[in-house]
Design a protein around this motif. Structure first.
Motif, PDB file in Angstrom:
ATOM      1  N   GLU A 345       0.837  -1.148   0.044  1.00  0.00           N
ATOM      2  CA  GLU A 345      -0.087   0.153  -0.048  1.00  0.00           C
ATOM      3  C   GLU A 345       0.935   1.182  -0.121  1.00  0.00           C
ATOM      4  O   GLU A 345       0.312   2.243  -0.176  1.00  0.00           O
ATOM      5  CB  GLU A 345      -0.984  -0.009   1.230  1.00  0.00           C
ATOM      6  N   ARG A 346       2.054   1.077   0.419  1.00  0.00           N
ATOM      7  CA  ARG A 346       3.037   2.375   0.439  1.00  0.00           C
ATOM      8  C   ARG A 346       4.403   1.977   0.105  1.00  0.00           C
ATOM      9  O   ARG A 346       4.845   0.755   0.159  1.00  0.00           O
ATOM     10  CB  ARG A 346       2.930   2.610   1.901  1.00  0.00           C
ATOM     11  N   ILE A 347       4.975   2.989  -0.572  1.00  0.00           N
ATOM     12  CA  ILE A 347       6.374   3.077  -0.904  1.00  0.00           C
ATOM     13  C   ILE A 347       7.221   4.134   0.020  1.00  0.00           C
ATOM     14  O   ILE A 347       6.984   5.212  -0.014  1.00  0.00           O
ATOM     15  CB  ILE A 347       6.437   3.145  -2.475  1.00  0.00           C
ATOM     16  N   LEU A 348       7.989   3.331   0.668  1.00  0.00           N
ATOM     17  CA  LEU A 348       8.910   4.587   1.671  1.00  0.00           C
ATOM     18  C   LEU A 348      10.212   4.559   1.038  1.00  0.00           C
ATOM     19  O   LEU A 348      11.268   3.766   0.783  1.00  0.00           O
ATOM     20  CB  LEU A 348       9.093   3.840   3.027  1.00  0.00           C
ATOM     21  N   MET A 349      10.718   5.640   0.534  1.00  0.00           N
ATOM     22  CA  MET A 349      11.882   6.000  -0.211  1.00  0.00           C
ATOM     23  C   MET A 349      12.868   6.749   0.849  1.00  0.00           C
ATOM     24  O   MET A 349      12.518   7.671   1.410  1.00  0.00           O
ATOM     25  CB  MET A 349      11.773   7.028  -1.223  1.00  0.00           C
ATOM     26  N   LEU A 350      13.982   6.174   0.855  1.00  0.00           N
ATOM     27  CA  LEU A 350      15.056   6.472   1.846  1.00  0.00           C
ATOM     28  C   LEU A 350      16.339   7.011   0.832  1.00  0.00           C
ATOM     29  O   LEU A 350      16.886   6.326   0.320  1.00  0.00           O
ATOM     30  CB  LEU A 350      15.651   5.604   2.768  1.00  0.00           C
ATOM     31  N   ALA A 351      16.573   8.189   0.515  1.00  0.00           N
ATOM     32  CA  ALA A 351      17.396   8.995  -0.497  1.00  0.00           C
ATOM     33  C   ALA A 351      18.212  10.029   0.013  1.00  0.00           C
ATOM     34  O   ALA A 351      17.942  10.698   1.035  1.00  0.00           O
ATOM     35  CB  ALA A 351      16.489   9.583  -1.606  1.00  0.00           C
ATOM     36  N   ARG A 447       3.134  -3.924   4.912  1.00  0.00           N
ATOM     37  CA  ARG A 447       2.564  -3.680   3.485  1.00  0.00           C
ATOM     38  C   ARG A 447       3.597  -2.411   2.731  1.00  0.00           C
ATOM     39  O   ARG A 447       2.854  -1.689   2.171  1.00  0.00           O
ATOM     40  CB  ARG A 447       1.254  -3.342   3.611  1.00  0.00           C
ATOM     41  N   THR A 448       4.665  -2.467   3.202  1.00  0.00           N
ATOM     42  CA  THR A 448       5.696  -1.309   2.635  1.00  0.00           C
ATOM     43  C   THR A 448       6.660  -1.810   2.143  1.00  0.00           C
ATOM     44  O   THR A 448       7.389  -2.577   2.689  1.00  0.00           O
ATOM     45  CB  THR A 448       5.920  -0.355   4.114  1.00  0.00           C
ATOM     46  N   LYS A 449       6.918  -0.984   0.921  1.00  0.00           N
ATOM     47  CA  LYS A 449       8.151  -1.266  -0.007  1.00  0.00           C
ATOM     48  C   LYS A 449       9.080  -0.268   0.337  1.00  0.00           C
ATOM     49  O   LYS A 449       8.860   1.057   0.305  1.00  0.00           O
ATOM     50  CB  LYS A 449       7.812  -1.195  -1.339  1.00  0.00           C
ATOM     51  N   PHE A 450      10.362  -0.786   0.731  1.00  0.00           N
ATOM     52  CA  PHE A 450      11.574   0.324   1.212  1.00  0.00           C
ATOM     53  C   PHE A 450      12.437   0.219   0.073  1.00  0.00           C
ATOM     54  O   PHE A 450      12.835  -0.511  -0.249  1.00  0.00           O
ATOM     55  CB  PHE A 450      12.167  -0.250   2.438  1.00  0.00           C
ATOM     56  N   LEU A 472      11.734  -7.493   5.941  1.00  0.00           N
ATOM     57  CA  LEU A 472      12.062  -8.633   5.070  1.00  0.00           C
ATOM     58  C   LEU A 472      12.846  -8.077   3.787  1.00  0.00           C
ATOM     59  O   LEU A 472      12.850  -7.001   3.245  1.00  0.00           O
ATOM     60  CB  LEU A 472      10.879  -9.268   4.437  1.00  0.00           C
ATOM     61  N   ASP A 473      13.973  -8.902   3.419  1.00  0.00           N
ATOM     62  CA  ASP A 473      14.664  -8.609   2.184  1.00  0.00           C
ATOM     63  C   ASP A 473      14.000  -8.301   1.064  1.00  0.00           C
ATOM     64  O   ASP A 473      14.351  -7.510  -0.016  1.00  0.00           O
ATOM     65  CB  ASP A 473      15.694  -9.738   2.079  1.00  0.00           C
ATOM     66  N   CYS A 474      12.876  -9.037   0.754  1.00  0.00           N
ATOM     67  CA  CYS A 474      11.989  -8.940  -0.301  1.00  0.00           C
ATOM     68  C   CYS A 474      11.536  -7.678  -0.560  1.00  0.00           C
ATOM     69  O   CYS A 474      10.837  -7.326  -1.480  1.00  0.00           O
ATOM     70  CB  CYS A 474      11.096 -10.267  -0.262  1.00  0.00           C
ATOM     71  N   ASP A 475      11.303  -7.101   0.620  1.00  0.00           N
ATOM     72  CA  ASP A 475      10.469  -5.585   0.595  1.00  0.00           C
ATOM     73  C   ASP A 475      11.609  -4.475   0.773  1.00  0.00           C
ATOM     74  O   ASP A 475      11.100  -3.444   0.975  1.00  0.00           O
ATOM     75  CB  ASP A 475       9.686  -5.518   2.085  1.00  0.00           C
ATOM     76  N   ILE A 476      12.750  -4.848   0.550  1.00  0.00           N
ATOM     77  CA  ILE A 476      14.099  -3.889   0.378  1.00  0.00           C
ATOM     78  C   ILE A 476      14.519  -3.752  -0.987  1.00  0.00           C
ATOM     79  O   ILE A 476      14.915  -5.166  -1.686  1.00  0.00           O
ATOM     80  CB  ILE A 476      14.905  -4.055   1.354  1.00  0.00           C
ATOM     81  N   HIS A 477      14.687  -2.736  -1.689  1.00  0.00           N
ATOM     82  CA  HIS A 477      15.239  -2.606  -2.912  1.00  0.00           C
ATOM     83  C   HIS A 477      16.271  -1.335  -2.795  1.00  0.00           C
ATOM     84  O   HIS A 477      16.084  -0.363  -2.356  1.00  0.00           O
ATOM     85  CB  HIS A 477      14.234  -2.292  -4.175  1.00  0.00           C
ATOM     86  N   LYS A 478      17.331  -1.812  -3.365  1.00  0.00           N
ATOM     87  CA  LYS A 478      18.897  -0.775  -3.231  1.00  0.00           C
ATOM     88  C   LYS A 478      19.084  -0.566  -4.542  1.00  0.00           C
ATOM     89  O   LYS A 478      19.350  -1.653  -5.464  1.00  0.00           O
ATOM     90  CB  LYS A 478      19.926  -1.262  -2.170  1.00  0.00           C
ATOM     91  N   PHE A 479      19.154   0.723  -4.760  1.00  0.00           N
ATOM     92  CA  PHE A 479      19.569   1.107  -6.186  1.00  0.00           C
ATOM     93  C   PHE A 479      21.151   1.088  -6.105  1.00  0.00           C
ATOM     94  O   PHE A 479      21.755   1.469  -5.114  1.00  0.00           O
ATOM     95  CB  PHE A 479      18.971   2.403  -6.681  1.00  0.00           C
TER      96      PHE A 479
END
Length: 479
Positions: A345-351, A447-450, A472-479
């Protein structure tokens, strides 16, 4: 006796003598007829008639009309100088009139020349007016037999600058193969499991370099200097393509926005979260780096890259040489970001800093999709308020109901009044675990994607905080 009296007596004597002379003359005239028969008398008469030419006694006493000195000296001297002197013989004039006799023969000789006054004397040092002038070949009417006429038909067959029509041949002959890519150092890997890793990219670069060497060798053997095939895709993961720089815009003192040309009505064909690899040559070494376009993935005719220049970075040294009209080597796309609207439901962006680039691409993709109701929350860490990148774009997106942004300023001067935007949400300090816990709201973590994008140290800290919070690792995406 006084002088006056002497003069008077003298004048009286002269008068008496004069009277006597007159009387004698008259008597002689009167007696002439009487003595006419006598020849002797005739002679005497003739003498008497000529008597005035003979000086009488009175003449001796009369003073001269002109002084003796004036008759003797001034007049004879003037006559001797002007008329009585005979002309000097030629041999005597040889020394005195040396120059004057030469002027007449010179004028006479010069008068015989064809152009005595129009040409200076030193004109004889130069050739006469040429019948075929030096620049005659440049005139519209060439000579009857021009030097270049025989060569003009042969120029297309064997041009002297024929090599200019094949600019790739000579560089390929002198340096036929490109430099191999530089191997990354162990310290270049952050150790956080990036996909792809810098060593994975190096392996791919080596394969591409070997492929380019084979293609160049075949081209040299076949004599084909052809460039890229028009049928190839705009982007390729295994080959570099060149893109022309259209414009360069300064965002901050060390950040630039670069726009590149694309074929008309064509796009890069990227998906959300995908990036490109740029190749450059610095000090003879090949360097590469990944960049994510900040333009919408669906935009056509162009694409944009936001690049922050670092003074100590080799790639920054290369990019600083870019100018509009130059070409840059790129390949891709790489990486992919995916999420499910049903699961998240949400995307939390850490930039942090220039790490905003991949976030911008995803924000556009979500907000431009009317069917996507995913809420996006951005925690953007910068040093100061003036270091915020893409600020105007972020302000526009903040008007959407499903987007919000918090600016975290770590080095903003305290006590200094800054003109913040009225709706800006600002936190002075650093993005730490406590701030992160306060923002992610623990009940909805599942329900949050990091998404994480920033410097190496920033990425490590964010990954560590997520692990502590049980993400969870599946909910973390690092660019």
């Amino acid at each position: 006796m006084k002088g006056n009296e002497k003069h008077k007596i003298s004048m009286e004597c002269e008068t008496i003598v004069s009277d006597c002379d007159v009387r004698v003359a008259e008597d002689a005239v009167q007696s002439a007829p009487r003595n006419a028969g006598d020849s002797r008398d005739d002679n005497n008469l003739q003498l008497l008639l000529q008597a005035p030419n003979i000086a009488l006694n009175s003449d001796l006493h009369q003073p001269p009309e002109k002084p003796l000195d004036s008759d003797l000296f001034p007049q004879p001297l003037q006559k001797l100088l002007d008329s009585d002197l005979p002309p000097l013989p030629p041999e005597e004039l040889h020394d005195n009139d040396l120059q004057q006799p030469q002027e007449k023969p010179l004028d006479k000789e010069l008068s015989d020349l064809p152009l005595p006054l129009e040409k200076p004397l030193d004109s004889d040092l130069f050739p006469p007016p040429p019948e075929k002038p030096v620049d005659g070949d440049l005139l519209p009417q060439p000579p009857e037999k021009p030097l270049d006429r025989n060569f003009l038909p042969k120029l297309p067959e064997k041009p002297l600058d024929s090599n200019l029509h094949q600019p790739l041949e000579k560089p390929l002959d002198s340096d036929p193969y490109p430099q191999p890519p530089e191997k990354p150092l162990d310290s270049d890997c952050c150790g956080t499991g990036c996909v792809p890793c810098v060593f994975d990219i190096h392996m791919q670069e080596m394969k591409i370099w070997e492929k380019e060497c084979r293609r160049i060798r075949q081209r040299l053997e076949c004599g084909n200097a052809d460039g890229q095939d028009d049928s190839v895709k705009i982007l390729s993961e295994t080959e570099y393509h060149q893109f022309t720089i259209a414009s360069i815009t300064t965002i901050t003192k060390d950040t630039r926005l670069y726009r590149f040309h694309l074929p008309t009505n064509r796009s890069l064909g990227l998906k959300l979260g995908q990036h490109l690899i740029i190749r450059g040559l610095v000090d003879g070494n090949v360097v590469t780096r990944q960049y994510t376009p900040v333009s919408d993935v669906k935009v056509t005719d162009y694409f944009e890259l936001l690049i922050k220049l670092y003074k100590d970075g080799k790639m920054s040294q290369f990019i600083e040489t870019w100018r509009p009209g130059m070409k840059a080597d790129m390949r891709g796309p790489f990486g992919e970001f995916s999420y499910s609207q049903n699961q998240h439901e949400r995307i939390l962006m850490l930039a942090a800093g220039s790490g905003i680039a991949p976030m911008v691409q995803i924000i556009q993709g979500v907000l431009n999709n009317e069917e996507d109701e995913t809420r996006i929350q951005l925690l953007y860490a910068c040093r100061t308020y003036s270091d915020i990148l893409m600020k105007s774009q972020l302000d526009e997106w903040a008007e959407f109901w499903n987007f919000s942004v918090l600016y975290i300023l770590s080095q903003e001067p305290s006590g200094v009044k800054t003109n913040y935007r009225y709706k800006d949400k600002i936190h002075l300090g650093r993005l730490d675990k406590d701030l992160l816990v306060n923002e992610i709201q623990t009940p909805v973590v599942s329900r949050t994607k990091f998404l994480i994008s920033g410097t190496k140290s920033f990425d490590k800290d964010m990954l560590k905080y997520c692990k502590i919070l049980g993400i969870l690792d599946c909910d973390i995406h690092k660019f």
